[in-house]
Design a protein around this motif. Sequence first.
Motif, short mmCIF file in Angstrom:
data_model
loop_
_atom_site.label_atom_id
_atom_site.label_comp_id
_atom_site.label_asym_id
_atom_site.label_seq_id
_atom_site.Cartn_x
_atom_site.Cartn_y
_atom_site.Cartn_z
N LYS A 66 1.02 -1.56 -0.20
CA LYS A 66 -0.21 0.00 -0.07
C LYS A 66 1.22 0.96 -0.06
N LEU A 67 0.10 2.33 -0.71
CA LEU A 67 1.55 3.39 -0.36
C LEU A 67 0.75 4.42 0.46
N LEU A 68 1.88 5.01 1.09
CA LEU A 68 1.64 6.48 1.99
C LEU A 68 1.04 7.03 0.83
N PHE A 69 1.29 8.11 0.08
CA PHE A 69 0.00 8.19 -0.59
C PHE A 69 -0.28 7.87 -1.57
N GLU A 70 -0.97 7.79 -1.94
CA GLU A 70 -2.05 7.85 -3.18
C GLU A 70 -1.39 8.51 -4.35
N GLU A 71 -1.53 7.83 -6.05
CA GLU A 71 -1.07 8.91 -6.95
C GLU A 71 -1.94 9.10 -7.70
N ALA A 100 6.92 4.02 -12.63
CA ALA A 100 6.35 2.70 -11.95
C ALA A 100 5.63 1.24 -13.20
N ILE A 101 4.07 2.22 -13.33
CA ILE A 101 3.27 1.33 -14.12
C ILE A 101 3.10 2.01 -15.40
N LYS A 102 3.58 3.60 -15.91
CA LYS A 102 3.42 3.66 -16.92
C LYS A 102 4.90 2.12 -18.04
N ASP A 103 6.02 2.72 -17.23
CA ASP A 103 6.82 1.42 -17.50
C ASP A 103 7.14 0.48 -17.94
N VAL A 104 6.14 -0.50 -16.88
CA VAL A 104 5.41 -1.74 -17.26
C VAL A 104 4.98 -2.01 -18.07
N LEU A 105 3.39 -1.18 -18.41
CA LEU A 105 2.64 -0.99 -19.48
C LEU A 105 3.50 -1.01 -20.58
N ALA A 106 3.94 -0.20 -21.09
CA ALA A 106 4.83 -0.11 -22.24
C ALA A 106 5.61 -1.43 -22.07
N ASN A 107 5.96 -1.99 -21.43
CA ASN A 107 7.62 -3.35 -21.76
C ASN A 107 6.24 -4.41 -21.36
N TYR A 108 5.26 -4.46 -21.15
CA TYR A 108 4.16 -5.53 -21.04
C TYR A 108 3.87 -5.73 -22.67
N SER A 135 -3.30 2.91 -5.77
CA SER A 135 -2.70 2.90 -3.98
C SER A 135 -1.59 1.92 -3.51
N GLY A 136 -1.99 0.96 -4.98
CA GLY A 136 -0.79 0.16 -4.56
C GLY A 136 0.35 -0.25 -5.32
N LEU A 137 1.39 -0.77 -4.90
CA LEU A 137 2.36 -1.22 -5.99
C LEU A 137 2.70 -2.43 -5.65
N PRO A 138 3.15 -3.78 -7.03
CA PRO A 138 3.92 -5.15 -6.36
C PRO A 138 5.22 -4.27 -5.50
N GLN A 139 5.12 -5.49 -4.33
CA GLN A 139 5.50 -5.06 -3.33
C GLN A 139 7.60 -4.56 -3.63
N GLU A 140 7.85 -5.90 -4.81
CA GLU A 140 9.44 -5.26 -5.12
C GLU A 140 9.70 -4.05 -5.82
N MET A 141 8.46 -3.37 -6.08
CA MET A 141 8.87 -1.94 -7.27
C MET A 141 8.11 -1.09 -5.81
N SER A 142 7.74 -1.01 -4.50
CA SER A 142 7.18 -0.12 -3.59
C SER A 142 7.75 1.23 -3.76
N ARG A 143 9.54 0.91 -4.13
CA ARG A 143 10.18 2.29 -3.82
C ARG A 143 10.43 2.92 -4.87
N SER A 144 9.35 3.45 -6.04
CA SER A 144 9.81 3.23 -7.34
C SER A 144 8.49 3.52 -7.17
N ALA A 145 8.61 6.36 -8.29
CA ALA A 145 7.25 6.39 -8.45
C ALA A 145 6.31 5.50 -9.02
N PRO A 146 5.16 6.13 -8.54
CA PRO A 146 3.72 4.89 -8.47
C PRO A 146 3.31 5.39 -10.42
N GLY A 147 3.55 6.96 -10.96
CA GLY A 147 3.25 6.86 -12.61
C GLY A 147 4.19 6.49 -13.09
#
Length: 583
Positions: free
Chosen positions: A446-451, A502-510, A488-500
Amino acid sequence: MKFIKILPEGLIDRIAAGEVIENPASVVKELLENSIDARAGNIEIAISGGGKEEIVVVDDGEGIPKDQVELAFCRHATSKIRSWEDLLSTGTMGFRGEALPSISSVSFMEMTTYYDGEKTGTRIRIEGGRQVFLGPAPPKKGCGISVKNLFYNVPARRKFLKSDLSEKRRVSEVIRRYLIAHPEVSFKVSIDGREANNLAASDDLMARLESVWGDAVTICLISLESPKIGPLQIRGFVSKPESNRANRSEIYFFVNKRPVLERALFGAITASYGRSLPPGRYPYAAIFLDIDTPFVDINVHPAKTEVRFADEGFIFATLKKALDKALALPVDLTFRSPGMPESFQRLQQPPQPGFAARKDLFDSREFAIRSQPPAHFTPDEPVARQPGIESPPGYAEEPFLQIFDTYILTRLNGELVIIDQHTAHERILFERTLDNFARSGSPSQKLLFEERVRLTPEEAALIQEHADLLARAGFDCSSFGSDEILVSGLPQEMSRSAPGGAIKDVLANYAANLKEGQESKKALAAAVACKAAVRAGERLSRPQMKGLLDGLLRCREPYRCPHGRPTIVTLSRNDLEKIFKRK
Ligand code: ADP
Ligand code: MG
């Protein structure tokens, strides 16, 4: 007794029609197929002037009975099929009854043949479709054909032929396909009076490949053997990624021994090798797909180099699986051939353009990481806090050395090992994410601050379509209008990345992985692993290095990252002694 007959009208109409004789290579192809269909054990081929001057094919097959020789040159006359049902299940290369009449109408053609049991052989000569001679010949087993002055009477066609050199190259390419497809046949090939191949018959495909590709390639081959799955059995050989070349011309596919050029099959190669090959490089491959005849249609194109599969998706997936399994091997730097392996030779050559271009991939962010420790990963942090790199279970006290902040050197089982920290960590996280998918899903942090994250239409569509799987990977997102989401939450392994980011990079790669043909769970696990893995340029502590090796050794397929790049290479003492010429 063999009978050549003219096919019935209705059947002729259903056979893929069109001109098959385009150039000398297509003549050679048709003649070779006829020799193979006649069950020849020995075939001799001689070409001169790129095949424009003369093409000779001599076989020791069953030959043609005297009273049927003229018939063989009539259109739609064949001994190979009689009915539509025969066509569906035919094991022969030919079935259209068009090659001999087509070739003989545009050249000076002579055939000498002998059919077992007859008193003499037969010779027939046809010039531009006109029979000019028919008479007896010596009783020599098989069939010998000479084709001279191809297209002499169709100047427009002749003008379109390429230079002797180009035509010769095309002819050689065609011949090679049959050399590989039929190791049980001995071949002698001569081009412009010089012997190009002299291959003994053998039951062993590997022996044939060795005489075609040479032993430097064959020591790098891996066998592809799969049990029969449904209607399909796959066999053959592919080269390890270390042995590669600049074009696809040594990738051969055979469907029921028929050489085919199918895009989907090449796609499986690209998908399986992934990035284990440098950009623009291709493996060697000779892959035989034996498919029950109801599941493949060979009557698609007159040249018969295309086929249609009843279920192309199944063929692709099964082939890819067989390739993936074969390629899950350690990277081999061992010196076994008198020459150096290609991977080493490449190191000594000036950098290829592909490598220069790769430099651009290092963006300024990555250089920044080099000069200062990354915020999310302090060097002496306890290992357990770096997700995916766990505490090692009491390794022997081997030294660990990190060089270029990218590679880890240590000793394992008496050999020097070099680990790429990023690809190794990717492999660990990839398998862990897949395992989590198989259970309930990956833990989400869970992220401390949702983004709130603004999405492009492509990103929004991808999220919508794959919402379930993304949630199971640990992405906790809710939609926030059509082009925005709330993370509001990221995979545990990514919890220290910036959410925006992280999700954009993962989507592009996916998206890129899906496009390469990967199955969705693997595609997403690979994308998560790539984003979350420790980067090149990050300093690691000794416990982290040990933990990485330990995690890697527990992987099911430790030797390559999900995209196929090597994770770990080994050099034995023996290898070192060879490099330094102590041996
Ligand atoms: P297809 O191969 O489609 O039957 P072709 O025009 O290539 O048609 O050949 C016609 C027929 O001639 C074949 O069906 C076969 O019976 C006979 N034939 C051609 N080449 C050979 C050969 N090398 N040995 C024996 N028979 C041959
Ligand atoms: Mg034929």
